[in-house]
Scaffold this motif. Sequence first.
Motif, PDB file in Angstrom:
ATOM      1  N   LEU A  78      44.080  56.234  53.123  1.00  0.00           N
ATOM      2  CA  LEU A  78      43.016  57.172  52.755  1.00  0.00           C
ATOM      3  C   LEU A  78      41.982  57.237  53.871  1.00  0.00           C
ATOM      4  O   LEU A  78      41.793  56.286  54.610  1.00  0.00           O
ATOM      5  CB  LEU A  78      42.348  56.721  51.458  1.00  0.00           C
ATOM      6  N   ARG A  80      37.856  58.637  54.789  1.00  0.00           N
ATOM      7  CA  ARG A  80      36.552  59.095  54.311  1.00  0.00           C
ATOM      8  C   ARG A  80      36.075  60.287  55.124  1.00  0.00           C
ATOM      9  O   ARG A  80      36.225  60.311  56.336  1.00  0.00           O
ATOM     10  CB  ARG A  80      35.506  58.007  54.502  1.00  0.00           C
ATOM     11  N   ALA A  84      34.243  63.308  50.615  1.00  0.00           N
ATOM     12  CA  ALA A  84      35.519  63.044  49.943  1.00  0.00           C
ATOM     13  C   ALA A  84      36.179  61.784  50.494  1.00  0.00           C
ATOM     14  O   ALA A  84      35.857  61.326  51.590  1.00  0.00           O
ATOM     15  CB  ALA A  84      36.464  64.232  50.127  1.00  0.00           C
ATOM     16  N   SER A  86      40.279  60.938  50.651  1.00  0.00           N
ATOM     17  CA  SER A  86      41.602  61.453  50.304  1.00  0.00           C
ATOM     18  C   SER A  86      42.622  61.012  51.344  1.00  0.00           C
ATOM     19  O   SER A  86      42.275  60.539  52.419  1.00  0.00           O
ATOM     20  CB  SER A  86      41.574  62.977  50.187  1.00  0.00           C
ATOM     21  N   GLU A 106      50.175  63.107  47.548  1.00  0.00           N
ATOM     22  CA  GLU A 106      48.748  63.431  47.648  1.00  0.00           C
ATOM     23  C   GLU A 106      47.932  62.459  46.805  1.00  0.00           C
ATOM     24  O   GLU A 106      48.291  62.157  45.663  1.00  0.00           O
ATOM     25  CB  GLU A 106      48.534  64.859  47.148  1.00  0.00           C
ATOM     26  N   THR A 107      46.821  61.969  47.356  1.00  0.00           N
ATOM     27  CA  THR A 107      45.958  61.012  46.655  1.00  0.00           C
ATOM     28  C   THR A 107      44.514  61.288  47.025  1.00  0.00           C
ATOM     29  O   THR A 107      44.211  61.530  48.193  1.00  0.00           O
ATOM     30  CB  THR A 107      46.312  59.563  47.070  1.00  0.00           C
ATOM     31  N   ARG A 108      43.627  61.263  46.027  1.00  0.00           N
ATOM     32  CA  ARG A 108      42.191  61.424  46.310  1.00  0.00           C
ATOM     33  C   ARG A 108      41.377  60.712  45.242  1.00  0.00           C
ATOM     34  O   ARG A 108      41.812  60.566  44.098  1.00  0.00           O
ATOM     35  CB  ARG A 108      41.791  62.886  46.409  1.00  0.00           C
ATOM     36  N   SER A 110      38.361  60.998  42.877  1.00  0.00           N
ATOM     37  CA  SER A 110      37.593  62.109  42.306  1.00  0.00           C
ATOM     38  C   SER A 110      36.224  61.678  41.794  1.00  0.00           C
ATOM     39  O   SER A 110      35.337  62.520  41.642  1.00  0.00           O
ATOM     40  CB  SER A 110      38.384  62.783  41.181  1.00  0.00           C
ATOM     41  N   ILE A 119      40.973  58.092  40.289  1.00  0.00           N
ATOM     42  CA  ILE A 119      41.880  58.439  41.379  1.00  0.00           C
ATOM     43  C   ILE A 119      42.915  59.435  40.875  1.00  0.00           C
ATOM     44  O   ILE A 119      43.535  59.218  39.829  1.00  0.00           O
ATOM     45  CB  ILE A 119      42.562  57.178  41.944  1.00  0.00           C
ATOM     46  N   VAL A 121      46.436  61.103  41.700  1.00  0.00           N
ATOM     47  CA  VAL A 121      47.612  60.771  42.502  1.00  0.00           C
ATOM     48  C   VAL A 121      48.770  61.677  42.103  1.00  0.00           C
ATOM     49  O   VAL A 121      49.027  61.887  40.924  1.00  0.00           O
ATOM     50  CB  VAL A 121      48.024  59.294  42.277  1.00  0.00           C
ATOM     51  N   GLU A 148      45.635  61.508  36.756  1.00  0.00           N
ATOM     52  CA  GLU A 148      44.372  60.835  37.063  1.00  0.00           C
ATOM     53  C   GLU A 148      44.362  59.455  36.417  1.00  0.00           C
ATOM     54  O   GLU A 148      44.763  59.291  35.268  1.00  0.00           O
ATOM     55  CB  GLU A 148      43.190  61.667  36.569  1.00  0.00           C
TER      56      GLU A 148
END
Length: 155
Positions: A78, A80, A84, A86, A106-108, A110, A119, A121, A148
Amino acid sequence: MPRVAAILAFLAAAGCRKPAPVQPRFCDQDLSGLWLNSTDRHFAYRFREDAGAIQGDYVQRADDGGLTPPSEPITFDLRRTGDAISGVMRGSGESPGGRICPLEFETRISDCKPDALQIVVEMSANVGEDCKRLPAADGGVAARDLREFRFERAP
């Protein structure tokens, strides 16, 4: 002439604005450490953060708190930005013919609290025998299977 100088001084002062206050970055905390999935504490994630890069690994957590790596590694990469966090979760998937394919999901993050993260995913992806993602029926990008989760910082 003094009147012109006064007007120019007034306009110059009016043009000097205070700089906008610095906005705190999203999730302004070090995410290093062990995080547990709040719905099943057997799913644990060990994150290491350095200069805005967050690396992580999934580990299996026993009832006694012991940690063991899974048979197939699952890692996180990930990054920064100011607003955000992600990146990707790396794991593997299987093609229709049974070929094991390396995949990125995809990962972020929230939402971020001092001891909890939300998170999002991507959980699965359809791939062909060449291990590339299959397009949608219309030829476009296939919809993502996003879920999530809530992670809590381990005590």
